[in-house]
Write an enzyme that holds these catalytic residues in place. Structure first.
Site, short mmCIF file in Angstrom:
data_model
loop_
_atom_site.label_atom_id
_atom_site.label_comp_id
_atom_site.label_asym_id
_atom_site.label_seq_id
_atom_site.Cartn_x
_atom_site.Cartn_y
_atom_site.Cartn_z
CG HIS A 1 -18.99 -68.66 -5.67
ND1 HIS A 1 -19.64 -70.05 -5.42
CD2 HIS A 1 -18.14 -68.97 -6.57
CE1 HIS A 1 -18.38 -70.76 -5.49
NE2 HIS A 1 -17.81 -70.28 -6.61
CG ASN B 1 -19.46 -65.06 -12.65
OD1 ASN B 1 -21.04 -65.30 -12.36
ND2 ASN B 1 -18.40 -65.93 -11.71
CB SER B 2 -14.91 -64.67 -18.02
OG SER B 2 -14.51 -63.74 -16.55
CG HIS C 1 -10.40 -67.18 -15.24
ND1 HIS C 1 -11.09 -66.32 -15.58
CD2 HIS C 1 -10.47 -67.36 -13.76
CE1 HIS C 1 -12.08 -66.27 -14.56
NE2 HIS C 1 -11.36 -66.99 -14.00
CG ASP D 1 -22.13 -70.77 -3.16
OD1 ASP D 1 -22.05 -69.68 -3.79
OD2 ASP D 1 -21.28 -71.62 -2.76
CB SER E 1 -12.07 -62.79 -8.52
OG SER E 1 -12.18 -64.05 -8.24
CD1 TRP F 1 -7.88 -52.17 -15.59
CD2 TRP F 1 -7.13 -50.10 -16.39
NE1 TRP F 1 -8.64 -50.98 -14.69
CE2 TRP F 1 -8.02 -49.75 -15.17
CE3 TRP F 1 -6.88 -48.73 -17.33
CZ2 TRP F 1 -8.25 -48.80 -14.93
CZ3 TRP F 1 -7.13 -47.90 -16.48
CH2 TRP F 1 -8.01 -47.22 -15.50
CB ALA G 1 -10.75 -54.17 -15.91
O1 UPG Z 1 -11.23 -56.91 -13.55
C1 UPG Z 1 -11.57 -58.12 -13.44
C2 UPG Z 1 -11.78 -59.88 -13.27
C3 UPG Z 1 -12.79 -60.03 -12.94
N1 UPG Z 1 -14.17 -59.07 -13.07
C4 UPG Z 1 -15.55 -59.95 -13.04
O2 UPG Z 1 -14.98 -60.61 -11.89
C5 UPG Z 1 -16.22 -61.98 -11.90
C6 UPG Z 1 -15.45 -63.04 -12.25
O3 UPG Z 1 -15.63 -64.31 -12.62
P1 UPG Z 1 -15.15 -66.13 -12.96
O4 UPG Z 1 -14.91 -65.45 -14.33
O5 UPG Z 1 -16.63 -67.37 -12.48
O6 UPG Z 1 -13.72 -66.02 -12.34
P2 UPG Z 1 -13.45 -66.38 -10.83
O7 UPG Z 1 -13.29 -64.94 -9.46
O8 UPG Z 1 -11.90 -66.83 -10.69
O9 UPG Z 1 -14.16 -67.59 -10.38
C7 UPG Z 1 -15.01 -68.92 -9.18
O10 UPG Z 1 -16.28 -68.53 -9.58
C8 UPG Z 1 -16.46 -68.83 -10.56
C9 UPG Z 1 -17.81 -69.64 -10.74
O11 UPG Z 1 -18.05 -70.58 -10.22
C10 UPG Z 1 -15.64 -70.31 -11.37
O12 UPG Z 1 -15.70 -70.30 -12.13
C11 UPG Z 1 -14.38 -70.01 -11.67
O13 UPG Z 1 -13.11 -71.09 -11.65
C12 UPG Z 1 -13.66 -69.42 -9.60
O14 UPG Z 1 -12.67 -69.62 -10.18
C13 UPG Z 1 -17.05 -61.89 -13.48
O15 UPG Z 1 -18.61 -61.37 -13.38
C14 UPG Z 1 -15.74 -61.04 -14.33
O16 UPG Z 1 -16.50 -59.65 -14.76
C15 UPG Z 1 -14.33 -57.79 -13.34
O17 UPG Z 1 -15.19 -57.66 -13.25
N2 UPG Z 1 -13.00 -57.27 -13.24
#
Ligand code: UPG
Length: 492
Positions: A18, A376-377, A372, A123, A286, A351, A355
């Site tokens: 977030h 954001n991903s 997953h 938020d 995350s 890894w 990452a």
């Molecule tokens: O090894 C890692 C893992 C993650 N990331 C970053 O961490 C963020 C992760 O965000 P996201 O992909 O949205 O996953 P979550 O951390 O699981 O995000 C929470 O928040 C999102 C936005 O509300 C929701 O869509 C998800 O379901 C919720 O779990 C992204 O920018 C990734 O690039 C890294 O840089 N390295």
């Protein structure tokens, strides 16, 4: 934290999914208000002391250091710590109660600012703080870090709750999420499936979002046009129109290579030695990436048998009884099948810790993403035109997986057994990876759609693009609240 010009106050949820996108959106809004140079506006960020992952703590520290030295009128304020609720029956419930405990501190911080507050942006997990903004007569906007489809569902939820007597998961037929094809109940976010304390909080948010002056959604309007039209047309809440939605799209760096003298991260260096679009990335956000040993073996078998190059971000278990549900680093020798690393060393990298996903995604070698479906991903993947194979794990990710495959067409379908803890068999993962990376018709279509999505993402932040226009509109509105000239400057 004193500043004479009006300020926009951000209240983020301090978790990796977030905070970064919200801060980025807030900064671009602040630039659009002329904050970048004209001194028309400042930005204030109120941090709660949420139990954060080590990565986020260092990100927040970096961010504060970088922005504090930038000369821009940005102020950071750490709210006092509150006692953590210890008896919460789930993450949603924990977060809401945690945030609610901050209300007096937020009130004191807002009242103590020497700058007039133009608007508060909170938020969407912080809607309990709306009482404070109402009391202080401040306009409050909600920041929604997930997709517009999820927003439509949350806005629809209070009415759905009244229509359905039992649990939503037991509903006959599909769920009507305005603007989406019928959504099978089995794909609902976990907390919405059965009624209980987590569910109640989501209904609460659905109701309270209607009180916002506007809702800022982190999405690309062109990727979710039908859902956004449904929200704007008042199809989510019977007899009422939802607050105006402003879409703010990601504006990720297009600079892919490390700077002069900078040593590339090991994952990036490895990727740069691989052919273009040849590597499938597996990374699970995350909180994910830590799988039970049988599942780790299934993934390893699938990757080995697929014959494709891979970069797999594998995480260790989440420590028991620890407030922060973040995975530890993986012990790959213990977790992986005997000889796996040796047999795949010429085409794979495992890894074992956090990452640099954004940098990884920008490398030309990445050709597919097993994700997953954290939003954001998803947006990082589409920004680079990378097609996906969805492996939803928690929160609203099953809904996203459905949207990616059935609405956007940017992903190949993969069978995930939700009843077995989102288990994926090796044969199914192997099939999905081959389809994503190889010559199947399904994979070809997903690649084509992902390439189209990339263009939409990039256009949205150009001058005149949907995100640009939204930010300008929002900036004008916020400047008007505090009686300033609508002199918004050009920005992303
Ligand atoms: O090894 C890692 C893992 C993650 N990331 C970053 O961490 C963020 C992760 O965000 P996201 O992909 O949205 O996953 P979550 O951390 O699981 O995000 C929470 O928040 C999102 C936005 O509300 C929701 O869509 C998800 O379901 C919720 O779990 C992204 O920018 C990734 O690039 C890294 O840089 N390295």
């Amino acid at each position: 934290m004193a500043s004479a010009c009006p300020t926009i106050v951000l209240i983020p949820l301090c978790v990796p999914g977030h905070l970064p996108s919200m801060f980025e959106a807030g900064k671009r809004l602040f630039n659009s208000c002329g904050g970048g140079g004209g001194g028309a506006m400042s930005l204030t960020v109120l941090f709660t002391q949420m139990t954060m992952s080590a990565n986020l703590i260092s990100d927040v520290d970096d961010l504060i250091r970088k922005e504090s030295g930038s000369g821009l009128d940005i102020h950071f304020h750490h709210l006092p710590a509150v006692e953590l609720p210890t008896d919460s029956p789930g993450a949603e419930n924990f977060i809401m109660r945690f945030i609610q405990l901050h209300a007096p501190h937020v009130k004191a911080a807002l009242s103590g600012l020497s700058s007039p507050v133009a608007a508060v942006v909170a938020d969407y997990f912080c809607t309990t703080l709306f009482d404070v903004t109402l009391e202080l007569a401040l306009p409050v906007y909600a920041y929604f870090s997930s997709s517009a489809s999820m927003l439509a569902l949350i806005l629809r939820l209070p009415a759905l709750d009244e229509e359905v007597t039992g649990d939503l998961v037991d509903m006959e037929g599909a769920i009507d999420v305005p603007g989406m094809p019928p959504v099978p109940a089995a794909l609902l976010p976990g907390p919405l499936m059965t009624k209980g304390p987590n569910y109640e909080w989501m209904v609460y948010h659905g109701k309270r979002l209607m009180e916002a002056a506007g809702i800022i959604v982190y999405t690309v309007a062109e990727l979710e046009p039908a859902v956004l039209a449904a929200i704007a047309d008042g199809r989510c809440v019977p007899g009422r129109r939802a607050p105006t939605v402003y879409t703010v799209s990601p504006a990720l760096s297009v600079k892919a290579a490390p700077g002069d003298g900078e040593r590339p991260h090991e994952c990036v260096a490895w990727l740069d030695a691989q052919p273009p679009a040849s590597v499938v990335l597996l990374c699970f956000g995350s909180l994910g990436g830590s799988f039970p040993p049988p599942q780790v073996h299934e993934i390893a078998d699938a990757l080995e048998r697929s014959g494709h190059r891979f970069l797999w971000v594998l995480r260790g278990p989440v420590p028991a009884g620890c407030g922060a549900p973040y995975p530890t680093d993986a012990n790959v020798d213990e977790l992986l099948p005997d000889g796996f690393l040796e047999r795949t060393k010429d085409r794979g990298l495992v890894w074992p810790k956090w990452a640099p996903q954004k940098d990884i995604m920008a490398r030309p070698a990445v050709g597919g993403f097993v994700t997953h479906c954290g939003w954001n991903s998803v947006l990082e993947s589409l920004w680079h035109g990378v097609p996906m194979a969805p492996w939803p794990l928690y929160a609203e990710q099953h809904l996203k997986a459905f949207e990616l495959v059935s609405v956007m067409g940017v992903a190949v379908a993969m069978e995930v057994d939700r009843e077995r803890g989102n288990y994926v068999e090796a044969a199914e993962l192997e099939r999905a990876v081959r389809s994503l990376m190889g010559g199947s018709e399904e994979g070809r279509k997903a690649r084509e759609k992902a390439a189209e999505a990339k263009a939409l993402c990039r256009n949205a932040v150009e001058e005149g693009g949907s995100s640009y226009v939204s930010l300008q509109k929002l900036a004008r509105e916020m400047l008007a609240y505090c009686g300033c000239e609508a002199g918004a400057s050009a920005s992303l």
